[in-house]
Scaffold this motif. Structure first.
Motif, PDB file in Angstrom:
ATOM      1  N   SER A 178       0.990  -1.131  -0.011  1.00  0.00           N
ATOM      2  CA  SER A 178      -0.025   0.071  -0.036  1.00  0.00           C
ATOM      3  C   SER A 178       0.791   1.240   0.046  1.00  0.00           C
ATOM      4  N   LYS A 179       1.964   1.102   0.636  1.00  0.00           N
ATOM      5  CA  LYS A 179       3.078   2.234   0.852  1.00  0.00           C
ATOM      6  C   LYS A 179       3.581   2.556  -0.810  1.00  0.00           C
ATOM      7  N   ALA A 180       3.996   1.323  -1.226  1.00  0.00           N
ATOM      8  CA  ALA A 180       4.642   1.501  -2.516  1.00  0.00           C
ATOM      9  C   ALA A 180       3.670   2.177  -3.611  1.00  0.00           C
ATOM     10  N   LYS A 181       2.488   1.881  -3.406  1.00  0.00           N
ATOM     11  CA  LYS A 181       1.251   2.686  -4.381  1.00  0.00           C
ATOM     12  C   LYS A 181       1.429   4.199  -3.966  1.00  0.00           C
ATOM     13  N   LEU A 182       1.210   4.459  -2.794  1.00  0.00           N
ATOM     14  CA  LEU A 182       1.289   5.921  -2.334  1.00  0.00           C
ATOM     15  C   LEU A 182       2.513   6.579  -3.111  1.00  0.00           C
ATOM     16  N   LEU A 183       3.528   5.819  -2.866  1.00  0.00           N
ATOM     17  CA  LEU A 183       4.769   6.305  -3.507  1.00  0.00           C
ATOM     18  C   LEU A 183       4.720   6.528  -5.036  1.00  0.00           C
TER      19      LEU A 183
ATOM     20  N   ARG B 104       8.181   6.484   6.649  1.00  0.00           N
ATOM     21  CA  ARG B 104       8.451   6.374   8.145  1.00  0.00           C
ATOM     22  C   ARG B 104       7.327   6.186   9.070  1.00  0.00           C
ATOM     23  N   LEU B 105       6.074   6.894   8.586  1.00  0.00           N
ATOM     24  CA  LEU B 105       5.048   6.660   9.473  1.00  0.00           C
ATOM     25  C   LEU B 105       4.208   5.425   9.178  1.00  0.00           C
ATOM     26  N   PRO B 106       3.772   4.750  10.173  1.00  0.00           N
ATOM     27  CA  PRO B 106       2.523   3.328   9.934  1.00  0.00           C
ATOM     28  C   PRO B 106       1.794   3.949   9.189  1.00  0.00           C
ATOM     29  N   MET B 107       1.258   2.963   8.436  1.00  0.00           N
ATOM     30  CA  MET B 107       0.138   3.172   7.514  1.00  0.00           C
ATOM     31  C   MET B 107      -1.093   3.569   8.291  1.00  0.00           C
ATOM     32  N   SER B 108      -1.396   3.207   9.607  1.00  0.00           N
ATOM     33  CA  SER B 108      -2.591   3.712  10.213  1.00  0.00           C
ATOM     34  C   SER B 108      -2.595   5.110  10.304  1.00  0.00           C
ATOM     35  N   ASP B 109      -1.286   5.638  10.643  1.00  0.00           N
ATOM     36  CA  ASP B 109      -1.269   7.105  10.801  1.00  0.00           C
ATOM     37  C   ASP B 109      -1.382   7.721   9.818  1.00  0.00           C
ATOM     38  N   ILE B 110      -0.873   7.258   8.443  1.00  0.00           N
ATOM     39  CA  ILE B 110      -0.925   7.928   7.254  1.00  0.00           C
ATOM     40  C   ILE B 110      -2.615   8.154   6.916  1.00  0.00           C
ATOM     41  N   ILE B 111      -3.274   7.193   7.181  1.00  0.00           N
ATOM     42  CA  ILE B 111      -4.748   7.048   6.754  1.00  0.00           C
ATOM     43  C   ILE B 111      -5.309   8.161   7.648  1.00  0.00           C
ATOM     44  N   ALA B 112      -4.858   8.057   8.895  1.00  0.00           N
ATOM     45  CA  ALA B 112      -5.678   9.032   9.973  1.00  0.00           C
ATOM     46  C   ALA B 112      -5.608  10.404   9.447  1.00  0.00           C
ATOM     47  N   LEU B 113      -4.730  10.693   8.435  1.00  0.00           N
ATOM     48  CA  LEU B 113      -4.519  12.033   8.038  1.00  0.00           C
ATOM     49  C   LEU B 113      -5.763  12.615   7.190  1.00  0.00           C
ATOM     50  N   LYS B 114      -6.681  11.555   6.681  1.00  0.00           N
ATOM     51  CA  LYS B 114      -7.625  12.029   5.870  1.00  0.00           C
ATOM     52  C   LYS B 114      -8.651  13.011   6.642  1.00  0.00           C
ATOM     53  N   ASN B 115      -8.622  12.863   7.929  1.00  0.00           N
ATOM     54  CA  ASN B 115      -9.525  13.677   8.922  1.00  0.00           C
ATOM     55  C   ASN B 115      -8.848  14.572   9.748  1.00  0.00           C
ATOM     56  N   TRP B 116      -7.518  15.360   9.148  1.00  0.00           N
ATOM     57  CA  TRP B 116      -6.748  15.958  10.059  1.00  0.00           C
ATOM     58  C   TRP B 116      -7.252  17.389  10.032  1.00  0.00           C
TER      59      TRP B 116
ATOM     60  N   ARG C 265       0.045  22.460   4.253  1.00  0.00           N
ATOM     61  CA  ARG C 265       0.377  21.951   2.950  1.00  0.00           C
ATOM     62  C   ARG C 265       0.654  20.214   2.703  1.00  0.00           C
ATOM     63  N   LEU C 266       1.414  19.776   3.590  1.00  0.00           N
ATOM     64  CA  LEU C 266       1.837  18.315   3.562  1.00  0.00           C
ATOM     65  C   LEU C 266       0.527  17.596   3.831  1.00  0.00           C
ATOM     66  N   CYS C 267      -0.365  17.952   5.017  1.00  0.00           N
ATOM     67  CA  CYS C 267      -1.555  17.452   5.238  1.00  0.00           C
ATOM     68  C   CYS C 267      -2.408  17.254   4.003  1.00  0.00           C
ATOM     69  N   GLU C 268      -2.782  18.351   3.526  1.00  0.00           N
ATOM     70  CA  GLU C 268      -3.539  18.437   2.307  1.00  0.00           C
ATOM     71  C   GLU C 268      -3.050  17.530   1.177  1.00  0.00           C
ATOM     72  N   ILE C 269      -1.846  17.289   0.935  1.00  0.00           N
ATOM     73  CA  ILE C 269      -1.222  16.657  -0.133  1.00  0.00           C
ATOM     74  C   ILE C 269      -1.772  14.947   0.152  1.00  0.00           C
ATOM     75  N   PHE C 270      -1.666  14.742   1.505  1.00  0.00           N
ATOM     76  CA  PHE C 270      -2.401  13.423   1.780  1.00  0.00           C
ATOM     77  C   PHE C 270      -3.566  13.039   1.710  1.00  0.00           C
TER      78      PHE C 270
ATOM     79  N   LEU D 149      -3.697  11.532  -1.882  1.00  0.00           N
ATOM     80  CA  LEU D 149      -3.147  10.235  -1.824  1.00  0.00           C
ATOM     81  C   LEU D 149      -4.017   9.382  -1.072  1.00  0.00           C
ATOM     82  N   ILE D 150      -4.675   9.491  -0.094  1.00  0.00           N
ATOM     83  CA  ILE D 150      -5.756   8.721   0.639  1.00  0.00           C
ATOM     84  C   ILE D 150      -7.158   8.936   0.211  1.00  0.00           C
ATOM     85  N   GLU D 151      -7.354   7.532  -0.257  1.00  0.00           N
ATOM     86  CA  GLU D 151      -8.970   7.399  -0.781  1.00  0.00           C
ATOM     87  C   GLU D 151      -9.970   7.415   0.304  1.00  0.00           C
TER      88      GLU D 151
END
Length: 209
Positions: free
Chosen positions: A117-122, A148-160, A198-203, A207-209
């Protein structure tokens, strides 16, 4: 992998990105096996796969096979970019002082990714850079975060946007701060942890569906 192998993979990855028809990568990653790689011309003809097969002559380790899976997912996600665009991407990512580092950096990042899943994000991140949605600096920062971030923490950015960074529990907040997704602000108008918007907006937006 040895230093010589790293250099070979770096060169072949750049060649794959800039010269190969990635739109032909239609194989279901779940169906990939050593035999299918050797028999499937589409995969075998990719320079990066050919280099890996050469390295594997002494035997294939589980980690090597996982690396290939992640590499194919990364390339497949990048396939929407034209060959011309992909050549321009590599030129834009290169630093004039360190011309060979782009392939090495990508190889190192992909090798360290814990999931497909991370490879797809990259791969999506490379596409964003190719479409000029993010800058060179943002590409490398986002790539660092994905690594560096666990996938669960990346997904959580959808609601930042609906979460105060001050209210995020300590472990996750520490991780976000450590990769540059937030910082501590102390001035007349504000005191506490703030998102790097800005970085949060990118995710969130791309990046996060």
């Amino acid at each position: 992998m040895t230093d010589n192998n790293d250099k070979e993979l770096s060169k072949s990855l750049i060649q794959t990105i800039t010269e190969s028809d990635l739109t032909k990568i239609g194989i279901d990653i779940a169906e990939i096996s050593i035999d299918s790689i050797l028999e499937n011309g589409v995969l075998k003809d990719l320079p990066i796969v050919g280099s890996l097969i050469g390295i594997w002559k002494t035997g294939v380790a589980v980690n090597d096979f996982r690396f290939l899976n992640k590499m194919i997912l990364f390339l497949k996600e990048s396939s929407s970019l034209s060959e011309t665009n992909r050549k321009k991407i590599i030129e834009d990512l290169e630093d004039s002082k360190y011309q060979s580092e782009v392939g090495e950096k990508l190889i190192a990042i992909i090798d360290k990714l814990e999931t497909g899943s991370k490879a797809k994000l990259l791969g999506k991140t490379l596409t964003l850079f190719g479409n000029k949605i993010i800058s060179k600096d943002e590409f490398w920062r986002v790539s660092f975060i994905i690594e560096r971030l666990p996938m669960s923490d990346i997904i959580a950015l959808k609601n930042w946007k609906n979460i105060e960074l001050n209210s995020v529990y300590d472990i996750r907040r520490h991780l976000y701060l450590s990769v540059g997704l937030g910082w501590f602000v102390m001035n007349i108008s504000s005191t506490g942890f703030c998102w790097q918007e800005r970085l949060c907006e990118i995710f969130d937006e791309y990046l996060i569906e």
